[in-house]
Design an enzyme around this catalytic site. Sequence first.
Site, mmCIF file in Angstrom:
data_model
loop_
_atom_site.group_PDB
_atom_site.id
_atom_site.type_symbol
_atom_site.label_atom_id
_atom_site.label_comp_id
_atom_site.label_asym_id
_atom_site.label_seq_id
_atom_site.Cartn_x
_atom_site.Cartn_y
_atom_site.Cartn_z
ATOM 1 N N ARG A 38 -42.622 18.389 -1.993
ATOM 2 C CA ARG A 38 -43.720 18.512 -2.917
ATOM 3 C C ARG A 38 -43.531 19.788 -3.813
ATOM 4 N NH1 ARG A 38 -48.914 17.386 1.213
ATOM 5 N NH2 ARG A 38 -49.106 15.204 0.594
ATOM 6 N N LYS A 203 -52.207 5.599 12.862
ATOM 7 C CA LYS A 203 -53.657 5.133 13.322
ATOM 8 C C LYS A 203 -54.014 3.872 12.566
ATOM 9 C CE LYS A 203 -56.063 9.202 15.033
ATOM 10 N NZ LYS A 203 -57.027 10.092 14.547
ATOM 11 N N GLY A 359 -47.092 11.387 3.024
ATOM 12 C CA GLY A 359 -46.270 12.522 3.276
ATOM 13 C C GLY A 359 -45.139 12.203 4.545
ATOM 14 N N GLY A 383 -52.893 10.684 1.659
ATOM 15 C CA GLY A 383 -54.111 10.029 1.423
ATOM 16 C C GLY A 383 -54.389 9.577 0.001
HETATM 17 C C1 3PG Z 1 -52.150 15.735 1.959
HETATM 18 O O1 3PG Z 1 -51.544 16.407 2.697
HETATM 19 O O2 3PG Z 1 -52.291 14.643 1.844
HETATM 20 C C2 3PG Z 1 -52.790 16.652 0.824
HETATM 21 O O3 3PG Z 1 -52.434 17.869 0.688
HETATM 22 C C3 3PG Z 1 -54.444 16.650 0.993
HETATM 23 O O4 3PG Z 1 -54.329 17.440 2.138
HETATM 24 P P1 3PG Z 1 -56.065 17.315 3.094
HETATM 25 O O5 3PG Z 1 -55.855 16.116 3.690
HETATM 26 O O6 3PG Z 1 -56.063 18.541 3.961
HETATM 27 O O7 3PG Z 1 -57.168 17.379 2.134
#
Ligand code: 3PG
Length: 402
Positions: A38, A203, A359, A383
């Site tokens: 990232r 999940k 990720g 997400g």
């Molecule tokens: C992630 O790791 O998907 C992003 O950095 C968002 O992090 P978060 O789900 O803690 O908002």
Amino acid sequence: KTIDSLGDLRGKRVLVRSDFNVPLSDDDGTTVITDDGRIRAALPTLQRLADAGARVVVLAHLGRPKGTPDPQYSLAPVAARLGELLGQDVALAEDLVGASAQATVEALADGQVALLENVRFDARETSKVDAERAELAGELAQLADAFVSDGFGVVHRKQASVYDIAQVLPAAAGDLVLNEVESLSKATGDPERPYAVVLGGSKVSDKLGVIANLLTKADRLLIGGGMVFTFLKAQGHAVGSSLLEDDQVETVRGYIASAQENGVEIVLPVDIVAADSFAADAPHQVVAADAIPDGTMGLDIGPESGKLFAEKLADAKTIAWNGPMGVFEFEAFAAGTTAVAQGIIDATADGAFSIVGGGDSAAAVRALGFDEAGFSHISTGGGASLELLEGKELPGLTVLAD
Ligand code: 3PG
């Protein structure tokens, strides 16, 4: 709006929201970044701004601290790595909008980059109260003349440093965000067919929305990872002590039925690597997917499934992959993820457009030693990429279009 819309940036203070939420591990008391993908993905925008003579102030979060400073979530390791990659010292302010942040920004020369401390050390960042987030955005805006949104991994969050700040400063999307949206829209728009989606990870409940949407979009849905056991259970099979979301079994049954109605092929593993316990050196065996013995847990898809998945990917023209097929961190349970990664690389070489999102899958690709260039696009979003595939509107993107 793109960076070009911000005009001449020489001498201007530009606040950039990046996603530096990287995995860390503790190596004998020293914090080590285990995957810096990232940070590397953020470099083109930061370098472009620095080359344009901007004074670059980067905002980022790490983990989920509780709205108050917490040293274990400090961005110090990120500042050090970013400095190495950019080839310049990157100062880290001790706070977000306080005296240290102000002094750090004031000390910047044209073309220099500094980082503010974890934006989630301030509870207003993630507040559900609009006025609280707006207040923080107002304070952040004092530090800059323009805002560039380049943290694709957070554009699904309605947070002060992603959403509210773009309403108070002249704002633009950074190159990473533009590139991600352009690539992902090849799958969300009108994908070239066959369109195959590989879903894994632990999940089902994290992926409900995306599965529902894919049942109207994709031609094939290949399921692996921990979530597969809820599918196997929904088909009436025994899953031993594998990960199972009992409360999702009915929902999954509904998915299987609507896949049949819509002509979407759901491909499940035919064999499973079942282990006696969750450990790298746990005794394990390959078993039929419909007969996982009591007392064992599935930690990977089996070799026949790896072949089957690769076959189902071979003629695909668009492929999206989110979530590993097994516990790839343990060598004994990495073969399924390896087979899928290789299948996608082969299909890409044959002309498919492939997206790796999430990720964990991106980290898996790198950890397993695959060349990132073998995939058409590796998303930095977890997400965020799922929500885009799900067809949702993401607040961090809509605010830039407004
Ligand atoms: C992630 O790791 O998907 C992003 O950095 C968002 O992090 P978060 O789900 O803690 O908002």
